[in-house]
Write a protein that holds these residues in place. Sequence first.
Motif, PDB file in Angstrom:
ATOM      1  N   ASN A  39       0.823  -1.212   0.000  1.00  0.00           N
ATOM      2  CA  ASN A  39       0.000   0.000   0.000  1.00  0.00           C
ATOM      3  C   ASN A  39       0.857   1.262   0.000  1.00  0.00           C
ATOM      4  N   TYR A  40       2.028   1.200   0.620  1.00  0.00           N
ATOM      5  CA  TYR A  40       2.931   2.352   0.609  1.00  0.00           C
ATOM      6  C   TYR A  40       3.479   2.575  -0.808  1.00  0.00           C
ATOM      7  N   ALA A  41       3.736   1.474  -1.506  1.00  0.00           N
ATOM      8  CA  ALA A  41       4.201   1.591  -2.889  1.00  0.00           C
ATOM      9  C   ALA A  41       3.108   2.184  -3.771  1.00  0.00           C
ATOM     10  N   PHE A  42       1.852   1.764  -3.554  1.00  0.00           N
ATOM     11  CA  PHE A  42       0.743   2.315  -4.337  1.00  0.00           C
ATOM     12  C   PHE A  42       0.598   3.818  -4.092  1.00  0.00           C
ATOM     13  N   GLU A  43       0.717   4.219  -2.840  1.00  0.00           N
ATOM     14  CA  GLU A  43       0.611   5.643  -2.514  1.00  0.00           C
ATOM     15  C   GLU A  43       1.700   6.441  -3.229  1.00  0.00           C
ATOM     16  N   MET A  44       2.898   5.893  -3.218  1.00  0.00           N
ATOM     17  CA  MET A  44       4.012   6.566  -3.887  1.00  0.00           C
ATOM     18  C   MET A  44       3.753   6.724  -5.381  1.00  0.00           C
ATOM     19  N   LEU A  45       3.253   5.683  -6.026  1.00  0.00           N
ATOM     20  CA  LEU A  45       3.038   5.725  -7.477  1.00  0.00           C
ATOM     21  C   LEU A  45       1.883   6.662  -7.847  1.00  0.00           C
ATOM     22  N   ARG A  46       0.831   6.667  -7.048  1.00  0.00           N
ATOM     23  CA  ARG A  46      -0.277   7.596  -7.312  1.00  0.00           C
ATOM     24  C   ARG A  46       0.200   9.044  -7.226  1.00  0.00           C
ATOM     25  N   ASN A  47       0.976   9.330  -6.186  1.00  0.00           N
ATOM     26  CA  ASN A  47       1.451  10.695  -6.004  1.00  0.00           C
ATOM     27  C   ASN A  47       2.488  11.087  -7.059  1.00  0.00           C
ATOM     28  N   LEU A  48       3.245  10.109  -7.557  1.00  0.00           N
ATOM     29  CA  LEU A  48       4.197  10.391  -8.625  1.00  0.00           C
ATOM     30  C   LEU A  48       3.462  10.846  -9.885  1.00  0.00           C
ATOM     31  N   LYS A  49       2.424  10.134 -10.242  1.00  0.00           N
ATOM     32  CA  LYS A  49       1.649  10.492 -11.430  1.00  0.00           C
ATOM     33  C   LYS A  49       1.052  11.891 -11.289  1.00  0.00           C
ATOM     34  N   GLU A  50       0.511  12.192 -10.101  1.00  0.00           N
ATOM     35  CA  GLU A  50      -0.082  13.510  -9.870  1.00  0.00           C
ATOM     36  C   GLU A  50       0.979  14.603  -9.899  1.00  0.00           C
ATOM     37  N   MET A  51       2.133  14.332  -9.321  1.00  0.00           N
ATOM     38  CA  MET A  51       3.199  15.324  -9.289  1.00  0.00           C
ATOM     39  C   MET A  51       3.719  15.640 -10.691  1.00  0.00           C
ATOM     40  N   LEU A  52       3.844  14.623 -11.539  1.00  0.00           N
ATOM     41  CA  LEU A  52       4.297  14.841 -12.909  1.00  0.00           C
ATOM     42  C   LEU A  52       3.308  15.727 -13.671  1.00  0.00           C
ATOM     43  N   VAL A 123      11.211   4.422 -12.165  1.00  0.00           N
ATOM     44  CA  VAL A 123      11.060   4.264 -10.715  1.00  0.00           C
ATOM     45  C   VAL A 123      12.000   3.136 -10.316  1.00  0.00           C
ATOM     46  N   ALA A 124      13.246   3.498 -10.132  1.00  0.00           N
ATOM     47  CA  ALA A 124      14.306   2.527  -9.871  1.00  0.00           C
ATOM     48  C   ALA A 124      15.565   3.274  -9.462  1.00  0.00           C
ATOM     49  N   GLY A 125      16.473   2.567  -8.818  1.00  0.00           N
ATOM     50  CA  GLY A 125      17.713   3.214  -8.399  1.00  0.00           C
ATOM     51  C   GLY A 125      18.960   2.438  -8.758  1.00  0.00           C
ATOM     52  N   ASP A 126      18.812   1.361  -9.519  1.00  0.00           N
ATOM     53  CA  ASP A 126      19.955   0.508  -9.847  1.00  0.00           C
ATOM     54  C   ASP A 126      20.817   1.120 -10.948  1.00  0.00           C
ATOM     55  N   ARG A 127      22.107   0.881 -10.857  1.00  0.00           N
ATOM     56  CA  ARG A 127      23.018   1.360 -11.892  1.00  0.00           C
ATOM     57  C   ARG A 127      22.866   0.562 -13.190  1.00  0.00           C
ATOM     58  N   ASP A 128      22.132  -0.545 -13.145  1.00  0.00           N
ATOM     59  CA  ASP A 128      21.908  -1.346 -14.350  1.00  0.00           C
ATOM     60  C   ASP A 128      21.166  -0.557 -15.429  1.00  0.00           C
ATOM     61  N   TYR A 129      20.466   0.483 -15.038  1.00  0.00           N
ATOM     62  CA  TYR A 129      19.667   1.252 -16.002  1.00  0.00           C
ATOM     63  C   TYR A 129      20.466   2.360 -16.682  1.00  0.00           C
ATOM     64  N   ILE A 130      21.710   2.538 -16.313  1.00  0.00           N
ATOM     65  CA  ILE A 130      22.508   3.623 -16.879  1.00  0.00           C
ATOM     66  C   ILE A 130      22.627   3.543 -18.403  1.00  0.00           C
ATOM     67  N   PRO A 131      22.898   2.374 -19.006  1.00  0.00           N
ATOM     68  CA  PRO A 131      23.008   2.327 -20.480  1.00  0.00           C
ATOM     69  C   PRO A 131      21.748   2.782 -21.200  1.00  0.00           C
ATOM     70  N   SER A 163      18.476  17.775 -10.894  1.00  0.00           N
ATOM     71  CA  SER A 163      17.153  18.349 -11.147  1.00  0.00           C
ATOM     72  C   SER A 163      16.160  17.340 -11.724  1.00  0.00           C
ATOM     73  N   TYR A 164      16.659  16.169 -12.134  1.00  0.00           N
ATOM     74  CA  TYR A 164      15.779  15.149 -12.705  1.00  0.00           C
ATOM     75  C   TYR A 164      15.592  13.961 -11.755  1.00  0.00           C
ATOM     76  N   PHE A 165      16.034  14.131 -10.524  1.00  0.00           N
ATOM     77  CA  PHE A 165      15.839  13.064  -9.537  1.00  0.00           C
ATOM     78  C   PHE A 165      14.668  13.411  -8.637  1.00  0.00           C
ATOM     79  N   ILE A 166      13.782  12.437  -8.414  1.00  0.00           N
ATOM     80  CA  ILE A 166      12.607  12.616  -7.561  1.00  0.00           C
ATOM     81  C   ILE A 166      12.745  11.679  -6.361  1.00  0.00           C
ATOM     82  N   ASP A 167      12.925  12.255  -5.185  1.00  0.00           N
ATOM     83  CA  ASP A 167      13.073  11.458  -3.969  1.00  0.00           C
ATOM     84  C   ASP A 167      11.737  10.798  -3.639  1.00  0.00           C
ATOM     85  N   ALA A 168      11.743   9.480  -3.540  1.00  0.00           N
ATOM     86  CA  ALA A 168      10.498   8.741  -3.308  1.00  0.00           C
ATOM     87  C   ALA A 168       9.851   9.106  -1.977  1.00  0.00           C
TER      88      ALA A 168
END
Length: 281
Positions: A39-52, A123-131, A163-168
């Motif tokens: 439920n905490y993850a759902f709250e985060m994702l709902r608010n992310l969409k609204e914030m964007l 919505v991730a923090g791993d360095r695997d996504y850098i490429p 400026s493109y990082f959004i703290d969860a």
Amino acid sequence: MNTAARISYETGFAAIFIDFENIFYFLKNHYQDPPELENYAFEMLRNLKEMLAEKHNLQSIIMKSYADFERLGTPAQGSLYLMGIDTHNVLGTEHKNAADMRLCIDALEVLYTRPEIQSFIFVAGDRDYIPVIQNLKKQARHVYASAFRENVSGDLLLNIGKSYFIDAKELLTAETLEKLEKRKADYERQKQAQELLKAKGMPAFEKFLNGDGAAAEAENSQLAVATASVAAQMQKQKFYGAPVKAKPQYSTFDEEDDTPATFEKIKDITDEERLSAWILS
């Protein structure tokens, strides 16, 4: 300018790619497995969409979530679907998180097939996504990342830009954060008290109970929190009908009204083995 062009210019379209395992396991490990943590993850994702939409004027027209949902053991897929998020159940492998790979492939597919989408949010923090992030930026796309700061790669932050990082954590309400931080703090205090008893044994424990100086008072307070926490857990088990052992003579419950015993009554416990078994249970 035609209508479609005006909409694209005024609103902007975005695609959100969610590493759900990243969110789930951070909440589970960092906040000591809170109940119904999805439920905490759902709250985060709902608010992310609204914030964007409100802050960046971005309409999220593609939202995808990836995880080995069967391994998570939570019915998250149904709730994500109701939020308009497509879920992809990707079985993990022994050497590589397959969800990460599927997420990157889908992001590149959107890049080359949906030119109207100019903003990508991971919505991730791993360095695997850098490429894949670097590839998107070379194609003049705006790339954001949202993650818990304690769980984000420094290299990924460098590639995204501050400026493109959004703290969860900023996507959770103050009430939610207070609840999670309190759970974490209570666990840490209980853990410290248990380690204190293990390391110093009964003589030190009695010294703390007798209030020997300011340090003793502080450590005594830690032990009080720990024992009160254990008492509350036992009381909760009894209330909900969970099987519990017969009440020993050093129980944390009053004999008359079955309420948790006060910390003062714990002073009557002098047997080290019984006390250790009780407080460390």
